[in-house]
Design an enzyme around this catalytic site. Structure first.
Site, PDB file in Angstrom:
ATOM      1  N   ASP A 534       0.842  -1.192   0.000  1.00 54.42           N
ATOM      2  CA  ASP A 534       0.000   0.000   0.000  1.00 54.42           C
ATOM      3  C   ASP A 534       0.879   1.244   0.000  1.00 54.42           C
ATOM      4  O   ASP A 534       2.085   1.185   0.263  1.00 54.42           O
ATOM      5  CB  ASP A 534      -0.951  -0.016   1.209  1.00 54.42           C
ATOM      6  CG  ASP A 534      -0.210  -0.123   2.526  1.00 54.42           C
ATOM      7  OD1 ASP A 534       0.513   0.836   2.873  1.00 54.42           O
ATOM      8  OD2 ASP A 534      -0.326  -1.157   3.225  1.00 54.42           O
ATOM      9  N   GLU A 614      22.148 -22.083 -18.585  1.00 56.85           N
ATOM     10  CA  GLU A 614      21.261 -21.193 -17.818  1.00 56.85           C
ATOM     11  C   GLU A 614      22.076 -20.125 -17.088  1.00 56.85           C
ATOM     12  O   GLU A 614      21.663 -18.972 -16.993  1.00 56.85           O
ATOM     13  CB  GLU A 614      20.445 -22.008 -16.814  1.00 56.85           C
ATOM     14  CG  GLU A 614      19.315 -22.795 -17.461  1.00 56.85           C
ATOM     15  CD  GLU A 614      18.623 -23.731 -16.483  1.00 56.85           C
ATOM     16  OE1 GLU A 614      17.385 -23.888 -16.594  1.00 56.85           O
ATOM     17  OE2 GLU A 614      19.306 -24.317 -15.604  1.00 56.85           O
TER      18      GLU A 614
END
Ligand code: GLA
Length: 729
Positions: A534, A614
């Protein structure tokens, strides 16, 4: 100048770049709300209705005029007990037991700059960037004075609102409701959008027509919550990303909240946003003032994209603070999903070495480094290093990490305590519980009483000691449960209803103190992922761990919902291992990269477990994020598809001068014998030529926006989309 007042007619106009807000104090001193929308440049009173509606009573001052009713007029701040039977923003109980608040106009003040709120986060701006309007209302039958505050940032089309309530009388008054925003919308047809979810599935978008009667989204959990976010959008039924009217409201608050909407008997809409009244009972003593949290408002007449841009900008530049607000964030590696509680110094160093080798900037040591914390049953509150796991202490570990060329960060869960901890054994009274009842446990833990100054002092000292004991550049501030059993020995019985809000005030005070004491530390918020995502927390922490779900596919939806109000830089996002720990889903590492790069980027796995191929990709990803990071964080963000309904999630970052464009996304599934999908870009210079780095071809801006571009041919599922365009010079 953005605030205009006509003393004769009582009209107040707030004018921003593209919007206008109007209210009027009428002959009875009632402050009516007239307008919030596109610029009109004239008094909008002519749109008001004065119907004679049965059972909608009339204020006494109106004499025999049956058309003047507080039950039907749009009001600027509607209160209980005065014949307005719709949802209301404030309610008070006076010393004689009566419950009316009959607010009438008293005066106004205008000042340069943006007001602040003592003890609460608020939008801030320079003197020349903002103006403040205060309208003072007085209760007709008591000495309560209510000041409505409006902060105007005209360039950003942002208006903030909050309420200040003063008791100028001799008797205490109990407030049972004090919302931050009351917004009446008398005209038009509206739908509402809110963001719901649960742990690991935050901010799922839901759009619905308004039903007659009341609907709400709210939290009573003591936090803003995973389940509903303290944000709301109202939009016209034809509103899309690029067209139609919409109004957004963000409550800058991290505790229990309520967003309530009513479609009334006359098809008018009322929106109330503020602290949840079910957990609020505030005694305002003589001479005291109560300030509500702030609401940030914006209106767009050209769809939700422009509205989101307004909110993303105001939150990134006028809510977030500190050294890291606009600067590049470190690419970090977090050990949580790599090890959970099962680690020691060697294991961490191995993870760190590999990460450093691939170019990661910072290692974050997550839960489990302190006290007796080998699982989640014990140790919270004991903020001293667990020597069994981290032999030579944090200082030495941090030095070793630094020796590898990386910074060091640390996880805390300051507001919590385990019953099996030294802290709880020494101070059981510091845990929130009702004396006559066993407390509710959640993840085996209890919550510390943040209303108690001794508790705050303990946490401040404990965290400061750790931060001073080692070279620590980052703090992850976690909070892993909802709160109940509200009771504190710090308040008398009759004031226990103040505790939930006082908890948040205590939390904010502590965060203010710590962030001031350690201005070089990057604070990241977290609550089981995005359970306290928030604008209140973003005032103290410029980024928040967006979700405990790191699955790339799920993240496209979570981050889509998050983007309606919050800036990309605020979104903590990491590449984790496959199969994903939350869903078991396997997605390619490039797909995990494009979703994690739509945020403040990092890794959350043991990079040693990756193949050489990777690892090479990780190296390249980090280089790429260093290059694209400024565009991703500073650019304009466009939602090019809706991942809740479309077969792909595609989003776009455009630099402010429109010359750099990055299109990223995920094609969810490959269908056999299918055509390639196309996507229309937005925000480009129509006349400019853009070169697509991936194929070297040049496309006209207007063609990319009107005709679009083909998404790559897909093979397999969860296929990444990566397209970089730059203007040809
Ligand atoms: C929460 C956080 C995670 C991790 C764990 C540790 O769930 O969201 O990222 O820090 O706590 O217990």
């Amino acid at each position: 100048m953005s605030i205009f007042i006509n003393e004769k007619t009582g009209l107040f106009q707030i004018v921003t770049e593209n919007t206008e807000y109007q209210m009027k104090a009428d002959k009875y001193g009632v402050l009516k709300h007239l307008w919030y929308g596109g610029k009109t440049g004239c008094d909008m009173e002519y749109l008001l209705n004065y119907p004679d509606v049965g059972f909608s009573g009339n204020i006494y001052d109106a004499g025999n005029d049956r058309t003047y009713s507080l039950d039907t007029l749009p009001l600027e701040y509607a209160c209980e007990g005065v014949g307005d039977y719709r949802i209301t923003a404030a309610a008070a109980v006076h010393s004689d037991g009566s419950c009316a608040l009959d607010l009438r106009y008293k005066g106004y003040r205008i000042s340069k700059g943006k007001y602040g709120i003592k003890g609460l986060p608020a939008v801030y701006a320079d003197e020349n960037e903002a103006e403040t309007l205060e309208i003072i209302l007085k209760d007709n039958c008591s000495d309560i004075e209510v000041t409505l505050k409006y902060g105007v940032l005209p360039k950003l089309d942002i208006i903030t609102r909050c309420i200040s309530i003063a008791n100028n009388g001799n008797e205490p008054v109990i407030f049972t409701k004090a919302a931050s925003l009351c917004l009446d919308i008398p005209q038009g047809s509206w739908e509402w959008i809110h963001f719901h979810g649960r742990h690991t599935l935050e901010r799922q978008i839901e759009r619905m027509p308004l039903n007659h009667g009341i609907q709400e989204s709210s939290s009573t959990r003591g936090t803003s919550s995973h389940q509903q976010n303290p944000t709301v959008l109202l939009c016209s039924p034809d509103c899309t990303e690029t067209a139609g009217s919409c109004i957004g409201a963000v409550l800058m608050y991290s505790g229990s909240f309520q967003t309530k909407l009513q479609l009334d008997q006359l098809e008018q809409v009322r929106l109330i946003v503020g602290i949840h009244p079910d957990l609020f009972r505030w005694e305002l003593k003589p001479s005291e003032v109560f300030d509500t949290p702030e609401v940030i408002l914006s209106y767009s007449g050209s769809g939700m994209e422009a509205l989101s841009h307004n909110f993303q900008k105001v939150i990134r530049e006028h809510v977030c603070r500190g050294k890291y607000k606009l600067s590049e964030r470190p690419v970090l590696i977090n050990n949580w999903e790599a090890t959970y509680f099962d680690f020691d110094e060697n294991k961490i160093l191995k993870i760190a070495e590999q990460a450093a080798d691939l170019g990661v900037d910072m290692l974050v040591l997550d839960d489990g480094w302190f006290g007796k914390r080998d699982d989640d049953c014990s140790g919270l509150g004991d903020w001293f290093v667990n020597e069994k796991k981290i032999g030579g202490g944090l200082g030495r570990l941090a030095e070793k990490i630094k020796g590898m060329g990386m910074k060091f960060g640390l996880w805390f869960e300051p507001e919590m305590v385990s019953e099996d901890s030294e802290l709880y054994r020494a101070h059981p009274e510091w845990a929130i519980q009702i004396p006559s009842k066993k407390p509710v446990r959640s993840r085996y833990q209890l919550v510390l009483d943040m209303t108690n100054p001794e508790v705050r002092e303990y946490i401040f000292e404990a965290i400061s000691n750790i931060l001073n004991s080692a070279d620590i550049s980052y703090v992850k501030w976690d909070m892993n449960r909802s709160i109940c059993d509200w009771h504190t020995p710090c308040l008398p019985a009759e004031n226990q209803g103040e505790m939930p809000h006082r908890y948040i005030l205590g939390l904010y005070e502590l965060l203010e103190r710590l962030t001031n004491a350690f201005p070089d530390v990057l604070f990241e918020g977290c609550s089981g992922g995005g359970g306290r995502f928030d604008a209140g927390m973003l005032y103290y922490c410029p980024q928040i761990w967006c979700s405990d779900d790191t699955d790339a596919f799920e993240r496209t939806k979570i981050q889509y919902g998050t983007s309606f109000f919050y800036p990309v830089s605020a979104v903590g996002a990491h590449i984790s291992a496959v199969p994903g720990h939350q869903t078991g889903r396997i997605t390619p590492i490039e797909t995990r990269a494009v979703t994690a790069m739509a945020g403040s980027f990092g890794y959350e796995l043991d990079l040693n477990t990756l193949s050489d191929g990777e690892k090479q990709k990780v190296k390249e990803q980090i280089v790429r994020f260093k290059q694209d990071g400024p565009l991703i964080h500073n650019g304009l963000y466009y939602r090019l598809s809706n991942p809740m309904t479309d077969k792909f999630a595609v989003w776009e970052f455009v630099s402010e001068n429109r010359t750099d464009v990055l299109v990223n996304g995920v094609i969810f599934r490959t269908e056999p014998n299918s055509r390639q999908y196309s996507i229309k870009l937005r925000g480009l210079l129509p006349e400019a030529d853009y070169r697509l780095a991936e194929n070297g071809k040049v496309y006209k801006g207007s063609a990319l926006m009107n005709g679009g571009i083909l998404l790559p041919k897909s093979w397999g599922d969860y296929v990444p989309v990566e397209m970089h365009f730059t203007v040809e010079v």
